[in-house]
Design a protein around this motif. Sequence first.
Motif, PDB file in Angstrom:
ATOM      1  N   LEU A  43      46.203  37.960  28.543  1.00 31.54           N
ATOM      2  CA  LEU A  43      46.377  39.067  29.484  1.00 31.54           C
ATOM      3  C   LEU A  43      47.290  40.163  28.947  1.00 31.54           C
ATOM      4  CD1 LEU A  43      47.029  37.003  32.766  1.00 31.54           C
ATOM      5  CD2 LEU A  43      44.843  37.619  31.708  1.00 31.54           C
ATOM      6  N   ALA A  44      47.681  40.074  27.695  1.00 33.53           N
ATOM      7  CA  ALA A  44      48.721  40.959  27.166  1.00 33.53           C
ATOM      8  C   ALA A  44      48.357  42.429  27.253  1.00 33.53           C
ATOM      9  CB  ALA A  44      49.045  40.585  25.715  1.00 33.53           C
ATOM     10  N   ALA A  45      47.068  42.746  27.085  1.00 35.52           N
ATOM     11  CA  ALA A  45      46.663  44.156  27.119  1.00 35.52           C
ATOM     12  C   ALA A  45      45.426  44.342  27.983  1.00 35.52           C
ATOM     13  CB  ALA A  45      46.402  44.657  25.695  1.00 35.52           C
ATOM     14  N   LEU A  46      45.274  43.470  28.968  1.00 35.93           N
ATOM     15  CA  LEU A  46      44.060  43.447  29.786  1.00 35.93           C
ATOM     16  C   LEU A  46      44.356  43.899  31.211  1.00 35.93           C
ATOM     17  CD1 LEU A  46      41.080  42.505  29.450  1.00 35.93           C
ATOM     18  CD2 LEU A  46      41.811  40.300  30.389  1.00 35.93           C
ATOM     19  N   PRO A  47      43.640  44.888  31.758  1.00 36.02           N
ATOM     20  CA  PRO A  47      43.848  45.275  33.155  1.00 36.02           C
ATOM     21  C   PRO A  47      43.566  44.081  34.084  1.00 36.02           C
ATOM     22  CG  PRO A  47      42.512  46.904  32.007  1.00 36.02           C
ATOM     23  CD  PRO A  47      42.617  45.721  31.098  1.00 36.02           C
ATOM     24  N   CYS A  48      44.507  43.796  34.977  1.00 37.06           N
ATOM     25  CA  CYS A  48      44.386  42.633  35.854  1.00 37.06           C
ATOM     26  C   CYS A  48      44.772  43.017  37.280  1.00 37.06           C
ATOM     27  CB  CYS A  48      45.303  41.501  35.407  1.00 37.06           C
ATOM     28  SG  CYS A  48      45.094  40.980  33.692  1.00 37.06           S
ATOM     29  N   TYR A  49      44.011  42.537  38.232  1.00 40.74           N
ATOM     30  CA  TYR A  49      44.317  42.778  39.640  1.00 40.74           C
ATOM     31  C   TYR A  49      44.131  41.484  40.412  1.00 40.74           C
ATOM     32  CZ  TYR A  49      43.998  44.700  44.380  1.00 40.74           C
ATOM     33  OH  TYR A  49      44.189  44.963  45.714  1.00 40.74           O
ATOM     34  N   PHE A  50      45.228  41.038  41.058  1.00 37.42           N
ATOM     35  CA  PHE A  50      45.214  39.805  41.829  1.00 37.42           C
ATOM     36  C   PHE A  50      45.702  40.111  43.247  1.00 37.42           C
ATOM     37  CE2 PHE A  50      46.218  38.790  37.376  1.00 37.42           C
ATOM     38  CZ  PHE A  50      45.148  37.973  37.055  1.00 37.42           C
ATOM     39  N   PRO A  51      44.793  40.413  44.189  1.00 34.89           N
ATOM     40  CA  PRO A  51      45.197  40.790  45.548  1.00 34.89           C
ATOM     41  C   PRO A  51      46.013  39.727  46.265  1.00 34.89           C
ATOM     42  CG  PRO A  51      42.884  41.323  45.173  1.00 34.89           C
ATOM     43  CD  PRO A  51      43.329  40.500  44.017  1.00 34.89           C
ATOM     44  N   GLY A  52      45.761  38.446  45.956  1.00 35.34           N
ATOM     45  CA  GLY A  52      46.499  37.357  46.620  1.00 35.34           C
ATOM     46  C   GLY A  52      47.376  36.567  45.686  1.00 35.34           C
ATOM     47  N   GLY A  53      47.711  37.147  44.546  1.00 33.01           N
ATOM     48  CA  GLY A  53      48.525  36.428  43.579  1.00 33.01           C
ATOM     49  C   GLY A  53      47.686  35.559  42.660  1.00 33.01           C
ATOM     50  N   ILE A  54      48.376  34.833  41.772  1.00 33.74           N
ATOM     51  CA  ILE A  54      47.702  33.959  40.806  1.00 33.74           C
ATOM     52  C   ILE A  54      48.088  32.520  41.120  1.00 33.74           C
ATOM     53  CG2 ILE A  54      47.214  33.560  38.364  1.00 33.74           C
ATOM     54  CD1 ILE A  54      48.472  36.216  37.730  1.00 33.74           C
ATOM     55  N   SER A  55      47.396  31.899  42.024  1.00 34.61           N
ATOM     56  CA  SER A  55      47.707  30.525  42.416  1.00 34.61           C
ATOM     57  C   SER A  55      46.640  29.577  41.896  1.00 34.61           C
ATOM     58  CB  SER A  55      47.788  30.404  43.941  1.00 34.61           C
ATOM     59  OG  SER A  55      48.892  31.119  44.441  1.00 34.61           O
ATOM     60  N   GLU A  56      47.059  28.360  41.629  1.00 30.43           N
ATOM     61  CA  GLU A  56      46.119  27.309  41.239  1.00 30.43           C
ATOM     62  C   GLU A  56      44.991  27.222  42.283  1.00 30.43           C
ATOM     63  OE1 GLU A  56      45.853  22.463  41.311  1.00 30.43           O
ATOM     64  OE2 GLU A  56      47.810  23.432  41.465  1.00 30.43           O
ATOM     65  N   GLY A  57      43.757  27.126  41.812  1.00 27.45           N
ATOM     66  CA  GLY A  57      42.620  26.981  42.716  1.00 27.45           C
ATOM     67  C   GLY A  57      41.969  28.278  43.134  1.00 27.45           C
ATOM     68  N   SER A  58      42.674  29.398  42.970  1.00 25.75           N
ATOM     69  CA  SER A  58      42.083  30.685  43.359  1.00 25.75           C
ATOM     70  C   SER A  58      41.026  31.109  42.343  1.00 25.75           C
ATOM     71  CB  SER A  58      43.165  31.758  43.483  1.00 25.75           C
ATOM     72  OG  SER A  58      43.820  31.972  42.253  1.00 25.75           O
ATOM     73  N   HIS A  59      40.135  31.989  42.780  1.00 30.78           N
ATOM     74  CA  HIS A  59      39.013  32.402  41.946  1.00 30.78           C
ATOM     75  C   HIS A  59      39.263  33.770  41.309  1.00 30.78           C
ATOM     76  CE1 HIS A  59      37.344  29.342  44.603  1.00 30.78           C
ATOM     77  NE2 HIS A  59      36.388  29.156  43.710  1.00 30.78           N
ATOM     78  N   VAL A  60      38.761  33.928  40.091  1.00 33.84           N
ATOM     79  CA  VAL A  60      38.848  35.211  39.396  1.00 33.84           C
ATOM     80  C   VAL A  60      37.502  35.541  38.769  1.00 33.84           C
ATOM     81  CG1 VAL A  60      41.324  35.046  38.896  1.00 33.84           C
ATOM     82  CG2 VAL A  60      39.665  34.140  37.251  1.00 33.84           C
ATOM     83  N   THR A  61      37.267  36.838  38.612  1.00 31.31           N
ATOM     84  CA  THR A  61      36.074  37.321  37.922  1.00 31.31           C
ATOM     85  C   THR A  61      36.498  37.963  36.609  1.00 31.31           C
ATOM     86  OG1 THR A  61      34.927  37.738  40.009  1.00 31.31           O
ATOM     87  CG2 THR A  61      34.089  38.855  38.051  1.00 31.31           C
ATOM     88  N   VAL A  62      35.955  37.486  35.522  1.00 29.99           N
ATOM     89  CA  VAL A  62      36.264  38.005  34.186  1.00 29.99           C
ATOM     90  C   VAL A  62      35.111  38.898  33.752  1.00 29.99           C
ATOM     91  CG1 VAL A  62      36.832  37.436  31.802  1.00 29.99           C
ATOM     92  CG2 VAL A  62      37.517  35.876  33.663  1.00 29.99           C
ATOM     93  N   THR A  63      35.414  40.168  33.491  1.00 33.49           N
ATOM     94  CA  THR A  63      34.400  41.121  33.038  1.00 33.49           C
ATOM     95  C   THR A  63      34.511  41.280  31.521  1.00 33.49           C
ATOM     96  OG1 THR A  63      34.579  42.297  35.144  1.00 33.49           O
ATOM     97  CG2 THR A  63      33.470  43.441  33.346  1.00 33.49           C
ATOM     98  N   TYR A  64      33.370  41.219  30.838  1.00 32.97           N
ATOM     99  CA  TYR A  64      33.401  41.260  29.369  1.00 32.97           C
ATOM    100  C   TYR A  64      32.093  41.835  28.825  1.00 32.97           C
ATOM    101  CZ  TYR A  64      30.232  37.239  29.419  1.00 32.97           C
ATOM    102  OH  TYR A  64      29.144  36.417  29.621  1.00 32.97           O
ATOM    103  N   THR A  65      32.119  42.161  27.548  1.00 36.63           N
ATOM    104  CA  THR A  65      30.907  42.489  26.811  1.00 36.63           C
ATOM    105  C   THR A  65      30.797  41.534  25.631  1.00 36.63           C
ATOM    106  OG1 THR A  65      32.061  44.132  25.436  1.00 36.63           O
ATOM    107  CG2 THR A  65      30.982  44.928  27.448  1.00 36.63           C
ATOM    108  N   GLY A  66      29.587  41.342  25.146  1.00 33.51           N
ATOM    109  CA  GLY A  66      29.366  40.420  24.042  1.00 33.51           C
ATOM    110  C   GLY A  66      28.584  39.202  24.484  1.00 33.51           C
ATOM    111  N   GLU A  67      28.358  38.283  23.556  1.00 36.89           N
ATOM    112  CA  GLU A  67      27.614  37.055  23.829  1.00 36.89           C
ATOM    113  C   GLU A  67      28.583  35.892  23.957  1.00 36.89           C
ATOM    114  OE1 GLU A  67      24.410  36.423  24.347  1.00 36.89           O
ATOM    115  OE2 GLU A  67      23.886  38.553  24.250  1.00 36.89           O
TER     116      GLU A  67
END
Length: 377
Positions: free
Chosen positions: A256-280
């Motif tokens: 996450l050092a240089a990656l835009p991140c948004y966590f509306p409810g914080g970063i808790s164990e069990g919560s879901h995140v969507t990772v956006t990327y390009t490539g295979e």
Amino acid sequence: MKKLFAACICLCFTFSMAGCSLGTLIDRFVSAGDASVSETTPDKPRVYMDELKGILHDFTGSQITVLADKELYIFDVSQASLECEDGMITGDEVSVIYEGQLDDTDTSGVKALKVVDEYHKKTQLKDTTIEGTVLDFTPNTMTIKSQEGNTVTFPIAGAKQYYQNGIRKDAHVFLHYKGKILSPTDENSGGFNASHLKVLSISDVEPLKVPEPTPTPSPEENAVQENKLYCVVNNVSLNILQVVIEGTNTSLKLDLAALPCYFPGGISEGSHVTVTYTGEFNGTTPDGLTLLGITGENPASQKDSHISFRVAGTIIGSTANTVTIRTGDNAVFTFDMDKALNSSTGGLAEGCGIRITFNPAASNNSNIYSGLKIEDA
């Protein structure tokens, strides 16, 4: 009729001498239907009820320390209910309603019944901002070095977080909170204490403003297509986020050092995140991928039955309606148990390890979190 009138005058006089407003005590406590002032009988002495108004100085999970008239009063609240709108936040004005009579600052002879918001608050808790650099970052805590040179660790579970330029050690952040940080001169042997604040938000931009998502270009406009991975948070340590891809056992470590991140409810164990990327994606590692951003789920848009934010720790105290735990990363959190489904086997005794599912959106302004499910850790 005259005798009845005289009796009413005597009753009002008794409450005023005890330091309580008749309206305050009766309207706020007896009307709740769970207590009353008993009458004198030959075998049952009169029970006196009173309230102490002051500033919340500390809370251990089953004891509360209140500063009133420059004196500290320590109450056992293990059988009391906590009903403060902002929770147990240091620096807040509260009232402890109890039965019995105080002997100076000795509270051993009284029984605390409720802790409530002070009826006529002189000051409201304000949104305070501290600016500094990140020294450590976990799911439940953030340690920063302020511009004044003070090192403070904050409890951050459930706090909205946005890092436009990523999160890492020495990143510059703005942390908004309510409450008072206790300094070493406040009889804190452990240094600066922010254990019982309410952290509202953290960001590397001020004010916190998340940009609107840009529409995905059509294939004709851009041959490089954005893809998404749906993952579940396992842990975070400084700039490394550990996740598991939903529906699999595949774990990934994301930088996450240089990656835009948004966590509306914080970063808790069990919560879901969507990772956006390009490539295979090769199915096992993020090697070869260009990560574009990570967005956490918004608990405000979820039903309680779909909430999966979790915190695990050891019970350090409880009251009639709450349980307080200390996490492995040394944060202290209190949870309201009124709506919680409890399947733990330890009876919520001190020292038991439990895992609590909670809804961050239900406690946006309070540091008593709304517990949904309690189970053994």
